[in-house]
Design a protein around this motif. Sequence first.
Motif, short mmCIF file in Angstrom:
data_model
loop_
_atom_site.label_atom_id
_atom_site.label_comp_id
_atom_site.label_asym_id
_atom_site.label_seq_id
_atom_site.Cartn_x
_atom_site.Cartn_y
_atom_site.Cartn_z
N ALA A 20 -0.23 -1.61 5.33
CA ALA A 20 -1.46 -0.87 5.00
C ALA A 20 -1.63 -0.71 3.50
CB ALA A 20 -1.43 0.50 5.68
N LEU A 21 -0.52 -0.61 2.79
CA LEU A 21 -0.60 -0.36 1.34
C LEU A 21 -0.41 -1.62 0.50
CD1 LEU A 21 1.50 2.94 1.38
CD2 LEU A 21 -0.99 2.76 1.17
N PRO A 51 -0.76 6.56 5.44
CA PRO A 51 0.30 5.65 5.00
C PRO A 51 0.89 6.05 3.64
CG PRO A 51 -1.84 4.54 5.00
CD PRO A 51 -2.03 5.85 5.69
N LEU A 52 0.07 6.54 2.74
CA LEU A 52 0.60 6.91 1.43
C LEU A 52 1.53 8.12 1.55
CD1 LEU A 52 0.55 6.02 -1.48
CD2 LEU A 52 -1.50 7.41 -1.86
N GLY A 53 1.14 9.08 2.38
CA GLY A 53 2.02 10.23 2.63
C GLY A 53 3.34 9.79 3.24
N GLU A 54 3.26 8.81 4.13
CA GLU A 54 4.49 8.29 4.76
C GLU A 54 5.37 7.59 3.74
OE1 GLU A 54 3.88 6.10 8.45
OE2 GLU A 54 2.36 7.56 9.09
N VAL A 78 -0.42 3.57 -5.22
CA VAL A 78 -1.49 4.43 -5.77
C VAL A 78 -2.37 3.62 -6.72
CG1 VAL A 78 -1.94 6.39 -7.32
CG2 VAL A 78 -0.21 6.61 -5.53
N THR A 79 -1.74 2.86 -7.59
CA THR A 79 -2.51 2.09 -8.59
C THR A 79 -3.44 1.09 -7.90
OG1 THR A 79 -0.74 2.37 -10.19
CG2 THR A 79 -2.28 0.58 -10.61
N ARG A 80 -2.94 0.49 -6.83
CA ARG A 80 -3.77 -0.46 -6.08
C ARG A 80 -5.04 0.22 -5.52
NH1 ARG A 80 -1.71 -5.23 -4.31
NH2 ARG A 80 0.45 -4.59 -4.44
#
Length: 511
Positions: free
Chosen positions: A12-13, A96-99, A199-201
């Motif tokens: 996802a990221l 997904p970012l929290g994970e 995050v940057t993406r």
Amino acid sequence: STFDKHRSVFDALGLDKTNNKGVFDGEWKGSGNIVPSYNPVNNEIIAEVITGTPDDLNTAFEKVAEAQKIWREMPIPKRGHVMLTMRNALVENLQPLGELVALEMGKILPEGIGEVQEYIDVLEYALGLSRSMQGAIIPSERPGHAMLETWNPLGTVGIISAFNFPVAVYGWNCAIALITGNGTVWKPAPTTSLVSIAVTRIIAKALKQHDIPTSLCALVTGGTDVGEAMTHDKRAHVLSFTGSTKVGREVGKVVQGRFGKSILELGGNNAIIVTDDCDLDLAARAILFAAVGTAGQRCTTTRRLIVQETVYDTLIERLKKAYTQVKVGDPMDKGVLCGPLHTKEAVEIYKKALERVKAEGGEIIVGGRVIDSGPLKDGNFVEPTMTRVRPDMEVVQNEAFVPILHTMTYKTLDEAIAINNNVAQGLSSSIFTSNPSTIFKWIGPSGSDCGIINVNIPTNGAEIGGAFGGEKETGGGRESGSDSWKQYCRRGTCTINYSGALPLAQGINFG
Ligand code: NAD
């Protein structure tokens, strides 16, 4: 492996197992060492990052400066629209970012998600600022003159961040730096590179949607060499540093030496005072969350508990019970309150701090053990711990970034406030009381000397709308809300003469 088990998060990221480029300046690259990221639950490699170098940083500064020339000309409310797109992109990636934060940093999932939410909140705040940021109009003493203040961007904000808030610290700085018209270069902690790439993406994609050069928000992962190069670089017009007091002290000197502006967010040694007139139940719940949450690895973690002696035994009994019920374990598992420490080194710091407590005549009253057997043995797990100490012990003066709560007693309010203030750090503080005169003394000139002064809530859990930071060896910086945005700007005092004559200030007559 961790990677395969959580494949959907990485997919996802847009992260790979081996080939993650750790530099972004409009393009993804990386010419430094290949550095693994470890899962603190079992010390398995999660994935590898090709990190950056001082050379990569040099190019990033150039690219950011080019992009910022375009960005600074964009009307501020239009910049606000970009904040909104970034906000929406983060909302889409919240889970997904929290994970990923939970996996790489080791905090429990609700806190991982909470920290992404903080970035979302601060982007909303920046959107609000885009319509409300104002300068003053000042009465001029000269006829036919107008005097006003302008707030223009400084240029590039260099952001060096700590491991413990791998999203939020960047988020606070990035959102406010951008809305005030600056570009950013980010050097994250070397052990949370994957989060910084993700995050940057997300942010770059949002910039692209508005046809803004994506190099406006650059990333250079890496170690001390990159951090030092950024600190020395004059193109980091503002250097926002979040980390230990030890490193921050040096960073501050270097930035001052080149007359740059620094924002220093350094260590804390936060205390809660519990008075005999407070709601002890409420206090106990708050203390547990503040001392044990994030396994003691928040800058605002409660490290000292200063209890009026008449209620000490009752409170400690309640806390002991609560401490033994805290579930320590995998931060991704439901019901777990306390995850691992971030690194093996932190486990050593925990052990040393407890040895020091004993050597100085203190006592461990709950916990105190490294968990080195059973299913958690491969990770960096320790028992949340409480000690009984005297406030003047040396071990109580220093921040150990682990879940140890030092407890002590006091007799009078003046004594309690003196204990609170009598440490080198000045980040956060809190008192539990129902007495209004205690409250106003606490927030007044003879009260807490910290940057964050709470009543009936714990030392942690700040909202983004207030200015965040602390006094003394915490560095004096303030970030996020209130008027913190001004630090990312140069203030222009403009006097405009429309009189056709040339009257001088202070009534001076030049003849
Ligand atoms: P740290 O000081 O070890 O590292 C912080 C950052 O500085 C990292 O990115 C690191 O690579 C970089 N760095 C290291 N040496 C450097 C140098 N010589 N020059 C420039 N950069 C250098 O801190 P940490 O262990 O990552 O974080 C924990 C500390 O951060 C704690 O003390 C905690 O209280 C503090 N912290 C403070 C706040 C706050 O807002 N006050 C918030 C979070 C964390």
